[in-house]
Design an enzyme around this catalytic site. Structure first.
Site, PDB file in Angstrom:
ATOM      1  N   ASP A   1       0.860  -1.303  -0.103  1.00 31.43           N
ATOM      2  CA  ASP A   1       0.070   0.183  -0.067  1.00 31.43           C
ATOM      3  C   ASP A   1       0.871   1.282   0.093  1.00 31.43           C
ATOM      4  O   ASP A   1       2.022   1.329   0.360  1.00 31.43           O
ATOM      5  CB  ASP A   1      -0.897  -0.054   1.057  1.00 31.43           C
ATOM      6  CG  ASP A   1      -0.213  -0.063   2.569  1.00 31.43           C
ATOM      7  OD1 ASP A   1       0.964  -0.687   2.700  1.00 31.43           O
ATOM      8  OD2 ASP A   1      -0.506   0.702   3.346  1.00 31.43           O
TER       9      ASP A   1
ATOM     10  N   GLU B   1       0.184  -1.393   5.698  1.00 29.76           N
ATOM     11  CA  GLU B   1       1.189  -0.822   6.619  1.00 29.76           C
ATOM     12  C   GLU B   1       1.054   0.468   6.959  1.00 29.76           C
ATOM     13  O   GLU B   1       1.359   0.771   8.183  1.00 29.76           O
ATOM     14  CB  GLU B   1       2.552  -1.204   5.751  1.00 29.76           C
ATOM     15  CG  GLU B   1       3.823  -0.963   6.810  1.00 29.76           C
ATOM     16  CD  GLU B   1       4.389   0.176   6.792  1.00 29.76           C
ATOM     17  OE1 GLU B   1       5.092   0.589   7.778  1.00 29.76           O
ATOM     18  OE2 GLU B   1       3.833   1.282   6.158  1.00 29.76           O
TER      19      GLU B   1
HETATM   20 ZN    ZN Z   1       6.974   2.289   3.913  1.00 37.65          ZN
END
Ligand code: ZN
Length: 365
Positions: free
Chosen positions: A74, A135
């Site tokens: 992401d 993340e």
């Molecule tokens: Zn990163």
């Protein structure tokens, strides 16, 4: 060692794929055929369409043991699609978006290193490739990994915005704090004395907190405040959110307690009330220079012709979660600069260097 042109092509293709946190399908669809073609067995983690991608490559004859290499799929919110631009030997966005080198450089270097290792028939241990989701939203994908997913004995995260050759071996614990301060609404002109102003109460609490750099290993912040509806209404509710970090658990615990106490005392002074929520986001880690994962990383950096530099960072990464789950993990510098801003860039040289380092990691001791 790697094929620079192929690495560049993969990186440019990846940055142009829009995949903000929670919407990583397009990246998963890009990497999966690559991994299949290279002979890895690919499995997805989780039932939803945006799970982590996990793929494994068995050790070559004579080699044993497993290592894990991870990057996240992401990006922080982009706005427009990314249009990569070359300037002075580096790759930028066109200026109105991030570039997304964080963390497409991680994915590109892992794919290119796999191509190289397989093409050149280099001996390697078992390699577990892990591409995580969300993340940027709190290490969500890494937190979902189970012990069945993690068969390796050490892990390398390719996601630090330090220079190639830098190895993050220490990162702090992180606690999230949020408060809902409740006052009492009243007409601000006719009967303000009947109200309790939640904004003033929250301000009293925040002003009494120890905020910013507390010491060399401890920080705190108030980052969000929301409340109020009109100037002629005594505000009855305010939402406040902040965080605290430290390399030392005891200091973190004391700091969090002092922030909670400050808010409670401040609010009480103004006869308002408060609901407090304290949540540990992730645990810090500190790896010794002699630990196998650090030795493996420093040796790989040396074999790539660089001097390894062990560093500590104030930020969190998937490495925090891997370590928390009992899998020793370091975070490798990629050379991505000004990440999370429209000035993000990476030099072409760093792009190829990190590719070479990942080959050395994959083929290491
Ligand atoms: Zn990163």
């Amino acid at each position: 060692m790697i094929d620079n042109a192929r690495m560049l092509r993969t990186f440019l293709e990846l940055v142009q794929i829009k995949a903000e946190s929670g919407r990583e399908e397009a990246v998963a669809r890009y990497v999966s055929p690559h991994l299949h073609r290279l002979g890895l067995s690919v499995k997805k983690n989780g039932e939803d369409s945006t799970g982590n991608v996990i793929a494994t490559l068995s050790p070559t004859p004579g080699r044993s043991g497993w290592i894990a290499i991870a990057a996240h799929m992401d990006t922080v919110p982009l706005g427009n699609p990314v249009k990569p631009v070359f300037r002075d030997g580096a790759i930028y966005s066109s200026g109105d978006t991030i570039l997304g080198a964080d963390d497409r450089v991680g994915i590109a270097s892992i794919l290119e290193a796999l191509e190289t290792v397989i093409e050149k028939r280099l001996p390697h241990p078992g390699i577990e490739v892990i591409f995580t989701v969300s993340e940027e939203e709190g290490l969500v994908g890494a937190k979902r990994l189970t012990s069945e997913d993690l068969q390796a004995s050490m892990a390398f995260i390719v996601d630090s915005s330090s220079d190639p050759g830098h190895i993050v071996v220490q990162a702090p614990s992180h606690v999230n704090l949020s408060w809902i301060v409740a006052g009492k609404a009243a007409h601000a002109g006719i009967a303000p004395e009947k109200g309790v102003n939640a904004i003033v109460a929250a301000a009293e609490g925040i002003a009494a907190m120890n905020i910013g750099r507390i010491d060399h290993e401890t920080t705190s912040n108030v980052g969000i405040i929301r409340g109020g509806t009109a100037t002629n209404i005594v505000c009855d509710s305010v939402y406040v959110e902040g965080e605290a970090r430290s390399f030392c658990e005891k200091k973190l615990e004391d700091l969090v307690k002092s922030m909670v106490d400050a808010m409670e005392a401040g609010v009480a002074k103004r006869e308002a009330s408060v609901q407090t929520k304290v949540q540990k986001s992730y645990t810090g880690f500190s790896l010794k220079e002699t630990s196998p994962v650090v030795q493996w990383a420093t040796s790989a950096v040396r074999r790539s012709g660089l001097l390894p530099v062990l560093i500590s960072t104030g930020g969190g990464s998937d490495a925090n979660i891997f370590n928390e789950k009992g899998l020793p993990a370091v975070n490798l510098g990629t050379g991505a600069q000004n990440v999370h801003t429209t000035k993000e860039y990476i030099s072409e040289r760093d792009l190829y260097t990190i590719g070479d380092i990942i080959v050395a990691i994959m083929t290491g001791a």
